[in-house]
Structure formats: structure tokens, C-alpha cells
Design a protein around this motif. Structure first.
Motif, short mmCIF file in Angstrom:
data_model
loop_
_atom_site.label_atom_id
_atom_site.label_comp_id
_atom_site.label_asym_id
_atom_site.label_seq_id
_atom_site.Cartn_x
_atom_site.Cartn_y
_atom_site.Cartn_z
N UNK A 180 29.33 56.89 84.46
CA UNK A 180 29.29 56.92 83.01
C UNK A 180 29.20 58.33 82.45
N UNK A 181 28.43 59.19 83.11
CA UNK A 181 28.25 60.56 82.63
C UNK A 181 28.95 61.53 83.58
N UNK A 182 29.41 62.64 83.01
CA UNK A 182 29.93 63.74 83.83
C UNK A 182 28.82 64.72 84.20
N UNK A 183 27.99 65.04 83.22
CA UNK A 183 26.90 65.97 83.46
C UNK A 183 25.63 65.25 83.87
N UNK A 184 24.55 65.99 83.98
CA UNK A 184 23.27 65.41 84.34
C UNK A 184 22.76 64.54 83.19
N UNK A 185 22.23 63.38 83.53
CA UNK A 185 21.75 62.45 82.52
C UNK A 185 20.28 62.73 82.24
N UNK A 186 19.92 63.04 80.99
CA UNK A 186 18.50 63.22 80.68
C UNK A 186 17.69 62.00 81.09
N UNK A 187 16.50 62.22 81.62
CA UNK A 187 15.70 61.13 82.16
C UNK A 187 15.42 60.04 81.13
N UNK A 201 38.15 60.87 82.79
CA UNK A 201 38.84 61.90 83.55
C UNK A 201 38.95 61.57 85.04
N UNK A 202 37.97 60.84 85.58
CA UNK A 202 37.92 60.66 87.04
C UNK A 202 39.08 59.84 87.59
N UNK A 203 39.72 59.02 86.76
CA UNK A 203 40.87 58.25 87.24
C UNK A 203 42.05 58.38 86.28
N UNK A 204 42.07 59.47 85.54
CA UNK A 204 43.03 59.63 84.46
C UNK A 204 44.49 59.53 84.92
N UNK A 205 44.81 60.16 86.04
CA UNK A 205 46.21 60.18 86.47
C UNK A 205 46.72 58.77 86.74
N UNK A 206 45.97 58.00 87.52
CA UNK A 206 46.37 56.63 87.84
C UNK A 206 46.35 55.74 86.61
N UNK A 231 36.04 62.76 79.21
CA UNK A 231 34.75 62.55 79.84
C UNK A 231 34.68 61.46 80.88
N UNK A 232 33.50 60.82 80.94
CA UNK A 232 33.27 59.73 81.87
C UNK A 232 33.35 58.39 81.16
N UNK A 233 32.80 57.38 81.80
CA UNK A 233 32.91 56.02 81.27
C UNK A 233 32.18 55.86 79.94
#
Length: 286
Positions: free
Chosen positions: A172-179, A228-233, A251-253
Motif C-alpha cells: 500500500x505504501x512506498x515509503x515508511x508507514x508512520x506507526x 508503480x510496482x506493476x505499472x508496466x504490466x 505511488x503504491x496501492x
């Protein structure tokens, strides 16, 4: 705590859906994904209520809506959506649906067509989440991986929370998720009991809404926002199935939460373009 514009709509005896209804203007209906709630769209509600009437829905058995032992599938979610639109006496609406919420939007189109839908935005979900051709098709993952996730995530409440934690931090997130945000997101999902989350997971994974996605793209302006993680497909699959659909990558999901300014800008641009296309179509018909 009271929610601005919060109210309940009965969709059948004993079953009420919670909605948030704020702002004025052309209706924008937001639908959350698997086990999540109206609250994940808080940053979109705050932004778009300045220009639109924004309606956000807790699907049955999610968020503040009634938890039921029946109807926990996307066929029922689609008919529930129709009842909400009827109760609110809405005309043409833009549906903006995230993840498995997109299945609700496509199911609505399967049942009712696109006459009432001005435009459609789907956020990061293939209309066919599973396929044996997982190396080329846009799918949630290989069949064995999805089966493993299902068996793990739906065993009990603790496993559901563990699954959501891994999914939030890994997908879901690309960066670190705040706690505090991680805890909050897990709690949002946990409002849906694990035995109902199981039904929704299976119903979603075994869906096939390619025909409805194609119908929508041929009938109304459509936009899909892809991680972005599966953008090409995902982009190649979308352009092959629905070549008229606009594609954006971000971004992410959970891009609309992690990158709200960019996300809201993409949607604003699309809504403006959709309005122009609708006016041109009306002029041509005239």
C-alpha cells in the motif's frame, strides 16, 4: 464522534449502510476496498467537497455499516450501491472506486448499465484479479500465492491483522508507514470480522468484470490509476482491453492517502476533461 454529513441508508430490512454526504455540485461517489471504510478517503473528501457533492460509502459489513452474515459479495454490493443512489435521488454520478471497491462499481454497471454513470475512476485493480496467465495478465499474483494469502489472512482476527500489516507496509505504501497510521489502517480493516473478510476475499479474487470494464470504456470517460510496482504490466493490460481508458501511474496501492495532492490533481484534471467530453457529446446529440 459525529461525522460531517454522516447518515444511514437502509438497503434491506435490518441492513443499513453508513454514508458520508458533504459538499455541493456534481456528485462524486467514493467506494473503499476490501474491509476498509469511508475514512480512508478523508483527504479526498476534504479536498473535493469544495467543488463537488462527495458521497462516501461503507459497504455492508465494513466500517460503520451493518455487519451481516449474508450478501458479503460484490453482486450484493453492486445492488446496494444502486439503492444508495436511489435513496439520495442522484442523477449522473462519477464513481471512484479503490481496489475491490472497483468490483462494486463494475457490478453496478453489470446490473444497471452506464446511463446513470457520468464517468468512472478505478484505483489499482484489474477487472480480472486472477488468471493462470499471471506473467502477462494484470493479476493480484500467482494462483498459489493468492491461495496462501487467503488461507493465512482469513484464519482468525489475529491473522487478518497480520496480513493487513504486511500488505500496508509492503504494497500500500512506498515509503515508511508512520506507526500511528499503520495501527489506524489495521483497525479500519478489523472492523470487518475475519469470517466475513474471507467471503469478500474469495468473491473478489474470483471475479471477472472484463466485459463491464470494456463497456464502461466505450460508453463513458474512464480512468484507472495504477501503482508503480506493476505499472508496466497493468498499463499494457488496460490498454489492450480498454484502449479508450486514461491511465495514470502513482505511488503504491494506497496512493490517494500517501500522495493526496498528486492524486487529487489527477482526479481534478480527469473530472474537468470528463465534463468537456460530456458537453461535446450532448452538443453532438443536439
Amino acid at each position: 464522534m459525529a461525522v460531517e454529513g454522516g447518515r444511514y441508508i437502509a438497503v434491506e430490512p435490518g441492513v443499513e449502510l453508513f454514508i458520508q454526504d458533504v459538499g455541493q455540485g456534481e456528485p462524486l461517489v467514493l467506494i473503499p476496498g476490501w474491509t476498509f471504510t469511508t475514512e480512508v478517503f478523508a483527504k479526498q473528501v476534504e479536498f473535493f467537497k469544495q467543488t463537488n457533492r462527495v458521497i462516501v460509502i461503507d459497504p455492508r459489513s465494513q466500517g460503520r455499516s451493518s455487519v451481516t452474515l449474508h450478501g458479503n459479495n460484490y453482486s450484493t454490493h453492486g445492488s446496494d450501491l444502486a439503492k444508495v443512489l436511489d435513496a439520495l435521488e442522484l442523477g449522473k454520478v462519477t464513481l471512484a472506486a479503490w481496489s475491490f471497491g472497483a468490483l462494486t462499481a463494475w457490478e453496478y454497471i453489470r446490473q444497471h448499465g452506464t446511463d446513470r454513470v457520468k464517468s468512472l475512476i478505478t484505483i489499482d485493480l484489474s477487472p480480472k484479479p486472477l488468471s493462470l496467465n499471471h506473467e502477462t495478465d494484470w493479476v493480484e499474483g500467482p494462483l498459489d500465492d493468492i491461495a496462501g494469502a487467503y488461507l493465512f489472512a482469513t484464519q482468525d482476527a489475529e491473522k487478518q491483522r497480520e496480513f493487513v500489516k504486511e500488505y500496508v507496509t509492503g504494497v500500500m505504501f512506498q515509503g515508511e508507514v508512520p506507526a500511528d497510521e499503520l495501527t489506524w489502517l489495521i483497525e479500519q480493516s478489523a472492523r470487518t470480522p475475519h469470517y466475513i473478510a474471507s467471503n469478500l476475499f474469495a468473491a473478489g479474487m474470483f471475479s471477472d468484470y472484463r466485459a463491464e470494464a470494456k463497456l464502461a470504456s466505450e460508453s463513458i470517460p474512464t480512468l484507472t490509476i495504477i501503482s508503480e510496482h506493476w505499472a508496466e504490466t497493468a498499463a499494457a493490460f488496460t490498454k489492450s482491453l480498454t484502449p479508450k481508458t486514461k491511465v495514470e501511474v502513482l505511488g503504491g496501492h494506497l496512493s490517494f492517502w500517501e500522495h493526496p495532492e498528486k492524486f487529487n490533481e489527477i482526479v481534478t484534471r480527469f473530472l474537468g476533461g470528463s465534463k468537456g467530453e460530456a458537453e461535446v457529446a450532448a452538443s453532438s446529440e443536439g
